[in-house]
Motif scaffolding. Structure first.
Motif, PDB file in Angstrom:
ATOM      1  N   PHE A 105      -5.923  23.348   4.014  1.00 17.15           N
ATOM      2  CA  PHE A 105      -5.124  23.097   5.223  1.00 17.15           C
ATOM      3  C   PHE A 105      -4.823  21.610   5.389  1.00 17.15           C
ATOM      4  O   PHE A 105      -3.864  21.249   6.071  1.00 17.15           O
ATOM      5  CB  PHE A 105      -5.826  23.645   6.464  1.00 17.15           C
ATOM      6  N   VAL A 106      -5.614  20.714   4.761  1.00 11.68           N
ATOM      7  CA  VAL A 106      -5.345  19.273   4.890  1.00 11.68           C
ATOM      8  C   VAL A 106      -4.019  18.910   4.223  1.00 11.68           C
ATOM      9  O   VAL A 106      -3.435  17.866   4.530  1.00 11.68           O
ATOM     10  CB  VAL A 106      -6.480  18.409   4.296  1.00 11.68           C
ATOM     11  N   ILE A 126      -0.379  10.704   4.499  1.00 15.13           N
ATOM     12  CA  ILE A 126      -0.182  11.563   3.337  1.00 15.13           C
ATOM     13  C   ILE A 126      -1.199  11.229   2.248  1.00 15.13           C
ATOM     14  O   ILE A 126      -1.818  12.125   1.645  1.00 15.13           O
ATOM     15  CB  ILE A 126       1.254  11.418   2.797  1.00 15.13           C
ATOM     16  N   ILE A 127      -1.398   9.936   1.996  1.00 13.07           N
ATOM     17  CA  ILE A 127      -2.403   9.514   1.010  1.00 13.07           C
ATOM     18  C   ILE A 127      -3.781  10.016   1.417  1.00 13.07           C
ATOM     19  O   ILE A 127      -4.549  10.532   0.592  1.00 13.07           O
ATOM     20  CB  ILE A 127      -2.400   7.973   0.860  1.00 13.07           C
ATOM     21  N   ALA A 128      -4.104   9.898   2.716  1.00  9.68           N
ATOM     22  CA  ALA A 128      -5.398  10.334   3.216  1.00  9.68           C
ATOM     23  C   ALA A 128      -5.612  11.825   2.974  1.00  9.68           C
ATOM     24  O   ALA A 128      -6.710  12.261   2.597  1.00  9.68           O
ATOM     25  CB  ALA A 128      -5.514  10.026   4.709  1.00  9.68           C
ATOM     26  N   SER A 129      -4.564  12.628   3.180  1.00  7.17           N
ATOM     27  CA  SER A 129      -4.674  14.072   2.970  1.00  7.17           C
ATOM     28  C   SER A 129      -5.007  14.396   1.521  1.00  7.17           C
ATOM     29  O   SER A 129      -5.863  15.245   1.233  1.00  7.17           O
ATOM     30  CB  SER A 129      -3.367  14.767   3.380  1.00  7.17           C
ATOM     31  N   PHE A 130      -4.355  13.706   0.588  1.00  5.77           N
ATOM     32  CA  PHE A 130      -4.597  13.997  -0.823  1.00  5.77           C
ATOM     33  C   PHE A 130      -5.937  13.434  -1.302  1.00  5.77           C
ATOM     34  O   PHE A 130      -6.581  14.018  -2.182  1.00  5.77           O
ATOM     35  CB  PHE A 130      -3.441  13.484  -1.678  1.00  5.77           C
ATOM     36  N   VAL A 131      -6.374  12.316  -0.725  1.00  6.72           N
ATOM     37  CA  VAL A 131      -7.706  11.801  -1.048  1.00  6.72           C
ATOM     38  C   VAL A 131      -8.772  12.795  -0.580  1.00  6.72           C
ATOM     39  O   VAL A 131      -9.737  13.081  -1.296  1.00  6.72           O
ATOM     40  CB  VAL A 131      -7.931  10.412  -0.411  1.00  6.72           C
ATOM     41  N   SER A 132      -8.576  13.338   0.626  1.00  8.03           N
ATOM     42  CA  SER A 132      -9.510  14.343   1.134  1.00  8.03           C
ATOM     43  C   SER A 132      -9.480  15.607   0.275  1.00  8.03           C
ATOM     44  O   SER A 132     -10.520  16.216   0.011  1.00  8.03           O
ATOM     45  CB  SER A 132      -9.160  14.699   2.581  1.00  8.03           C
ATOM     46  N   VAL A 240      -7.266  15.538  13.206  1.00  5.50           N
ATOM     47  CA  VAL A 240      -8.065  16.758  13.355  1.00  5.50           C
ATOM     48  C   VAL A 240      -8.333  17.382  11.992  1.00  5.50           C
ATOM     49  O   VAL A 240      -9.472  17.747  11.666  1.00  5.50           O
ATOM     50  CB  VAL A 240      -7.346  17.773  14.268  1.00  5.50           C
ATOM     51  N   SER A 241      -7.295  17.484  11.172  1.00  5.46           N
ATOM     52  CA  SER A 241      -7.448  18.127   9.870  1.00  5.46           C
ATOM     53  C   SER A 241      -8.409  17.353   8.972  1.00  5.46           C
ATOM     54  O   SER A 241      -9.210  17.944   8.240  1.00  5.46           O
ATOM     55  CB  SER A 241      -6.084  18.267   9.175  1.00  5.46           C
ATOM     56  N   LEU A 242      -8.349  16.020   9.038  1.00  9.22           N
ATOM     57  CA  LEU A 242      -9.208  15.216   8.169  1.00  9.22           C
ATOM     58  C   LEU A 242     -10.663  15.262   8.620  1.00  9.22           C
ATOM     59  O   LEU A 242     -11.575  15.216   7.793  1.00  9.22           O
ATOM     60  CB  LEU A 242      -8.699  13.774   8.121  1.00  9.22           C
TER      61      LEU A 242
END
Length: 291
Positions: A105-106, A126-132, A240-242
């Motif tokens: 979901f991230v 966007i970078i944070a989502s893919f790192v997570s 929230v997602s992260l």
């Protein structure tokens, strides 16, 4: 754009971390409980118990019970698909696969923000989502032995993202968090019981499984969900997602401590990547602002 204090933002973050901790404890619990109860029945019982507790509180406080019920019904259907697909999926897949796939979901949240909500995430978000996501892959080992349970869990990931986004929309619009939580609990519980009746599922439950159902109703459903609703009034859906990406991290922590499983460096590195994603998400964000 609503200005917020750092104290309010921190309180919201702590509440979301609490929810992630509680939900992180449930993967193994749900998988164990499914040995003594049908998946649809479990979802029905846990949400109805939580719903009637909250209903009693709202009735005592003489709060209106039917305001914005159409919005609640809409997000309830999304929430029902999320929980039923994840719970049934856990019967056929591993807890690690379920944790990773649900964590997708991230990636879905920024995708839906662009396509459905016409809101372009920042480059750092966007970078944070893919790192997570990379951290989730390292932590859980990625996908292994893909089966029907994994496909069902992917539905959970999609609906998880949609639920976070629509909850954000409604909370920012000023809907009562307690009321919409109660309505969702009752709608999801009733829909689950009705589906169980139509499909011929058993309503029997073992003593051990019922104990887990009560735990799931009081903590992952009632307390964590209500806290999520309140917190989403003060923070962005991507943040929230992260934070919720820590759910499998806490699941691994419970496995290493209470479950007696051996600590792995891959798990530690994965957790650090998810933490890095959370830190990266704040780069370039305006201070004390609700985006």
């Amino acid at each position: 754009m609503t200005k917020l204090t750092r104290r309010t933002e921190l309180t919201a973050d702590l509440g979301l971390f609490y929810a992630a901790v509680i939900w992180g404890s449930t993967f193994i619990i749900v998988k164990d409980a499914l040995n003594g109860i049908d998946a649809l029945t479990m979802v029905g019982y846990r949400f109805l118990i939580a719903g009637f507790i909250l209903l009693a509180y709202l009735a005592i406080k003489r709060r209106p019970l039917f305001t914005d019920w159409k919005k609640a019904l809409f997000v309830s259907v999304i929430l029902w698909f999320e929980y039923v697909s994840q719970t049934i999926g856990l019967k056929y897949t591993t807890a690690s696969n379920s944790g990773f796939i649900t964590g997708l979901f991230v990636v879905f949240i920024p995708l839906f923000l662009i396509t459905l909500f016409k809101r372009r995430p920042t480059r750092w978000e966007i970078i944070a989502s893919f790192v997570s996501l990379a951290g989730l892959w390292i932590l859980t080992g990625g996908l292994q032995h893909i089966n029907i349970g994994d496909a069902l869990t992917l539905i959970a990931a999609v609906t998880y993202a949609l639920h976070v986004l629509y909850s954000d929309k409604y909370m920012k619009a000023g809907i009562d968090p307690l009321l919409i939580s109660c309505q969702q609990f009752l709608f999801v519980g009733a829909l689950s019981v009705a589906t169980a009746l139509v499909t011929g599922c058993s309503f029997a439950v073992t003593e051990k499984a019922f104990g887990w159902v009560v735990f799931l109703a009081l903590f992952p459903t009632l307390s964590a969900f209500v806290i999520q609703m309140f917190a989403q009034r003060f923070t962005s859906p991507l943040r929230v997602s992260l934070i919720f990406a820590f759910e499998p991290v806490f699941a691994a922590v419970f496995a290493w401590t209470l479950g007696g499983e051996q600590f792995t460096w891959a798990g530690g590195i994965g957790g650090l990547c998810i933490f890095a994603g959370l830190v990266l998400s704040g780069i370039g964000a305006p201070p004390s602002a609700n985006t």
